[in-house]
Structure formats: C-alpha cells, structure tokens
Design a protein around this motif. Sequence first.
Motif, short mmCIF file in Angstrom:
data_model
loop_
_atom_site.label_atom_id
_atom_site.label_comp_id
_atom_site.label_asym_id
_atom_site.label_seq_id
_atom_site.Cartn_x
_atom_site.Cartn_y
_atom_site.Cartn_z
N ASP A 1 0.82 -1.21 0.00
CA ASP A 1 0.00 0.00 0.00
C ASP A 1 0.86 1.26 0.00
O ASP A 1 0.53 2.25 -0.66
N ASN B 1 -6.54 -5.89 -5.52
CA ASN B 1 -6.60 -4.57 -6.16
C ASN B 1 -7.85 -4.41 -7.03
O ASN B 1 -8.04 -3.38 -7.66
N ILE C 1 -3.48 -6.57 0.10
CA ILE C 1 -3.73 -5.18 -0.30
C ILE C 1 -4.95 -4.67 0.48
O ILE C 1 -5.94 -5.38 0.63
N LYS D 1 -5.85 -1.02 0.01
CA LYS D 1 -6.40 0.03 -0.85
C LYS D 1 -6.53 -0.51 -2.27
O LYS D 1 -5.54 -0.66 -2.98
#
Length: 740
Positions: free
Chosen positions: A432, A504, A560, A562
């Motif tokens: 991130d 993602n 992940i 974000k």
Amino acid sequence: MFPIVQYQPLRLITQNTPSNMCLKLMFSRPVAFPQTWKSWLSSHSLLGNKNVILMGPPGAGKTTVGRIVGQKLDCPVIDVDDDVLETTWNMSVSEKLQDVGNEQFLEEEGKALLKLSASGSVISLTGSNPLHAASMQHVKRNGLVVYLDVPTAVIMRRLQVMRVDRIVGQGPGVSLRDILQFRKQFYKRWHDIRVLCAGESTAEAVAEKVLDAVKRYQNSELETFISTRASRSGNCKEKDSAKYFSDVVTEGLAPDGGLFVPENGLPKLSAGEWQSLIEATYVERAQVILERCIHPADIPASTLGEIIATAYGENFTCSKIAPVRHLTGNQFLLELFHGPTASFKDFALQIMPHIFAYCVPRSCNYLVLVATSGDTGSAVLDGFSRLRDADKQRIAVMSFFPEDGVSQIQKSQMIGCQKENARSIGVKSDFDFCQTAIKQIFTNSDYTGFLTIEYGTALAAANSINWARLLPQIVYHASAYLDLVNQDIIAFGSPVDVCIPTGNFGNILAALYAKMMGIPIRKCICASNENNVLTDFVRTGTYDLRGRRLIPTSSPAIDILKSSNLERYLHLIASGDGQLVSQLYNQLENQGHFQLQRGLLEKLQRDVVAGWCSEEDCLAAIHSVYSTTGYILDTHTAVAKVVADRLQDRTCPIIISSTAHYSKFAPAILRALRIAEIKQNPLSQLHLLSSYSPLPPVHWGLLETLKRNENEGHQICAADTSVLMSHIEALIQSHFTKVY
C-alpha cells in the motif's frame, strides 16, 4: 511490394501533463488512409471519394452484401469476379483456373485488380485477392477494407450447399478447411475493419453492420476516455481536451488522481458474435475483442494483430494460452499461469509494453513506474525486456516492491528479470505504501515537470491503474466461458459464476467488464485472504481502513488494503458520477473510510458477492485438493477455492481463476503438503516439489530464471517517497541522455 504511407489526422494536445509536455503537437499513429476521416463525410454520401472494399472467404456473402450496401449508399457496386476478372479475360473464372492452374491464376488475378480504378464505390473482392500483395496495396490506397469474418464451419456448410469442393490455391492433399484456415493470415494482414458474421445473420443484417463499422471507423473522436473523478458539469467536450486510447496508455493516471475509463462504456457483442468465436483460438478471440475496444485510429487492426500474436506466442508454455481444466464437481480452473513469469499478470504485461511503445511519441523518453505486491514486478520487467532494441533505448522500467512482503521466489524472479533498462527496488514497507507513493509521484507536477525539462523523460504507469493493463484481462474471462461451451459443458447463454482471488480489484473488474460485453456471467465472487477489506465492503457498503493493519500472508499478491480498481467499478455503478466518486475517495484519504449509498450497494450486490479465507484454511485446501486429485493449487487459487466452496450455490458451473503457479510459493506449498520444509534456496525447493511428479509440473520458466540468477543482488530503500524519487532520477541519469 511498395510502401504505403498512411496517416491519421493531427490531434492537438494542450494539457501540460508530463507526457504531453514532451510534444505539444503530436502526430498520432499511422492508420488507414492519407486523408482525414472528415473527408469521408458529406451530407450526401458516407463514402465521399473512397471505396468500401469487402473481403472474406468464398461463401462469406461479399457479393450479396456489397449490393445491399451499394443500394443503401446509392453508389456504384463492383464485383471483382464479374466486373473485373471475367471482363478482362473474356472467360469465366472457373475456365481461367482450369486453363492456368493455381499459382498462375493468383498472379493473373492480381494483375487484373491492379488495373482497377474506382472511387466512391463498393467493391466485392474475390476470396483469393488478399493473397496478392501488390494488388491489395493498390486497392487499399483509395479504400477501406472490411473483413466479413464468418466462422469456418459456417463457410464449409455454405460451400457444401453451393457444391463447391475446391477453391483457388488448394493443392493436392490439402483439405478445404485447411486452405480456409491458411487464408485467414492474409485477411488479418489487410483488413481495416472486421465485421463478425454469425451463421444465422441475414445479408441485410450484415450490410447494416458494415455501415455501422464504417461509421465507427470514421468517427474516432467519439471514443474518448474520462477520469473516474471528472464532474459532469466540468467535463469539457472540446476536441483539444479529449483523451483517446493512446493518451490514456501514455499517461496512466488521470491528472485529477482518478482512473481513465471509456466515456461511452465498453462495446457489447451480440450473442451471435460471441458464438462465432466458440471454435476460435485464444489469439483470434483476443484480436476480435481488442479490435472492438481499441479504435484503429490508435492502433490499426493489422498492427494490433501482430502485437497480439507476439504477446501470446511461444513465450506461453501451453498452446491454448489460458486453458480451462475441470477440477471437481461443477468447479473449473482457469489456468492463468502458463506465461513466462507464471502468473496471470503475463496476460496483460506481454502485450501492454508493445501497445505502450506503439502509442507513445517518439520524441520522448519514458520511465514506467510499477508498484507490485509480488507478481507484477517480474511480469512487467519480463514484458518490457521483450521490446525491440530501439524501443528499449527510450523506454525504461522501475519496479518497487515490499522487501519483506513477497515470497523469496518472487523476489528472486524480480531480481533475475532486471535488464539494462529495468530495475527492481525493495522498499522497507508494504504494498500500500509503494502504490500510494507512486500515485503521489505521478501527481507531483513540480517533480514530473523537472524530469521532462531536465531529462526529456515522462513518467508512465504499468500497474492495473493503466487501462492497457486491464483491457487484455477481459479476454481470458470471455475465452474461459467460450471454452466451456466448446467443450459441451454448457450451452451458449447458460450462466456461470466466476471466483477470483483479488486485492486490487483489477482481475474481478475485468470479469465484470466481460459480463457487460455480453458474456453470461451470473455472479462474480470476490475472494480475499485475511486482508478482507473488500469482503467487508461488498457485504456492508463500508470501506473502512481505520485501525486496519496489513497482514502478511502466504498469498501476497492479494495482501492489499487500498484497492485501486474498485474506483472504476464504483464509477460504473454510479452511472458515471465522477463527483460522487471523488467525494468517496477524498473521504477515504482524509478520514480513512467511506459508506456507499444503499441504492448503489444493492446494485453492487446484484453482481458481486464476497468471502475471505484464513491462512489455515488456505493451506488445508491445498492439501485436500492434492490428496483427492493430485493437483496442486497455488496459495491464491486456494483462497478462491475455499471461498467458492462456501458461496457457490451449485446451480451452475463456477470458474475459479488460478492466478499463479504454485512454484512461486514453494515454502507454503511444502507446508501445506506436509513435506518437511528445508532451509535451502528456492531452486532446491522447486527440485524437491518436482520429485513428487506434481500436476501441473513445476514451471520450467521459473526454474530457468532461478538457475541463471541465483546470486544476484538488488537495491533496498527506506519507506520515504523522496528516496523513491532519488532512485527514479538515478535510473534516468544512467539510461537516458540529459537534455541541454
């Protein structure tokens, strides 16, 4: 053969983005004719002084469709068989063929076509005209070549009805099907536009599709892109501010921090058009889909075909490229690990560098920046290393990865893929941070401007924030469905679910786009590991990063928090409300969370469901599947398998995306299979796994990479954006010439 000089109209660029500062007045890529497409348009005729040239195999309907198109355009119609060849020879085509034989016939046919002079007409070629290069170059100078692409099986049936059992160029021992397949390479070479002709299409329907395709070809200015954060009121329609495919490939991230999306959405293929691709190869499917998504003003069809053939060639270990394998019950695996770096990232990153090199201006140097949670790094380095030498001199790549957040084999891969124009940097932080730092660098106009002025270098992105990274992923989701139809697992139109391990949101977004384009996907199942922010969001509508800490797992590509590409999906379900998307992401940035409106959440949940998998359950699934089938799942695929078992309702098949080869995560696989883990290097671990004769075998490309680069090192830097910027400048200084 003689050269054709072909250009598209000028596009004036006025924005001071890093890419555009290199070249204020840019010639776009070569395309089909030397005049602007506006010269085609008049109040009386679609054609102007240009010809529409229909090309395709015998039995495609060129003559019949040509007459209908001519009637609709109120223009002359020329049938090459009747109006050119027989008039020139004073005998029938069949008599001429019997008189001179195949080889001489093709030469005589080409010479006759070279004498044709026409304008503002519809011309129906013979099925064999495209085999003669000089005559095709001649007709293309003043015409637009439209390929009537009819499935071979349909052509075979039509020729049987017409009692045709041999065609021009068919020698002894060569079947009719073989010669039809052989000719496809020439149709691919010469066409400007492809019209998919489903078997049941009437000539009238095909003629309408021809006219629609010609209009699309002429109106490249209609296929623009916007930022996911652009407000409706502020969305300027001026030509000088428009963004086209070439622009978004070059720029990567929108100037306002949003992501580029097609302003008018993605094209939708009809059921008949999809069905015409059931027996097609992966490369053929890719070309059809990407031609519909990339305007020929940006990349001509023939050039796009060459790029696709290069991307999905001998660098993939399986000839099917993305095969679908039955796992158990109604579960199927979409194997996406047969590329050179053993992950699904290869599908985009074997093609994206060639697209990028074609689209960017020659007057600039480009440094492609990448943040990776593991697989992207080696994939992007490998992909850009396959560019032509001339392109590698002006395009460099730098990949940033979390030093302690990837597997040892992934790290060895990235180190081994370093070339003279490619560097890989370990960062003492998580993914991130790497992704956020790169976004900050892109939006730092002072820094990007300095690089442009000082070094003549613009920054570009190869992460899935770049539209050219995401677009090729649509193809394999569509192809997997078509494979199930081709294998008689389902009938076309029957629904399937897909389950995709994602962090993602790019891979699952590509599946959602495939659904929009007409593939009958019922539900997209979002599979998370213990970093389950997406699962919570899909279930509640709350995206909340407050108090969350990234948890390192054995499936690092989805470690992940974000999720960049979620922004594109929110823009889609919000009907293009960029102002709302901007508000949500500003709130996420400033307050660490946002809440989706109830109506939008309900809309999202119609398409997406989500679940997550613990580390313990992930490893248990690998052991269970191996024990019952002999097949080894990688850690990410195991996450998807666990979630699929929990969420599928078993009323339709489910396709699980197998996003990486287990070889990349050997220590975790050894633990899962309850093989005593040995404290040896990655190469030794792979040899140990190989000794168990696993299915699929250990990835040979990975073995070769590790053998070559056992002892190479790499640079490591602190989690400081300014430090990353210094590494960027150092690579630019060493690889590109300074501007004085």
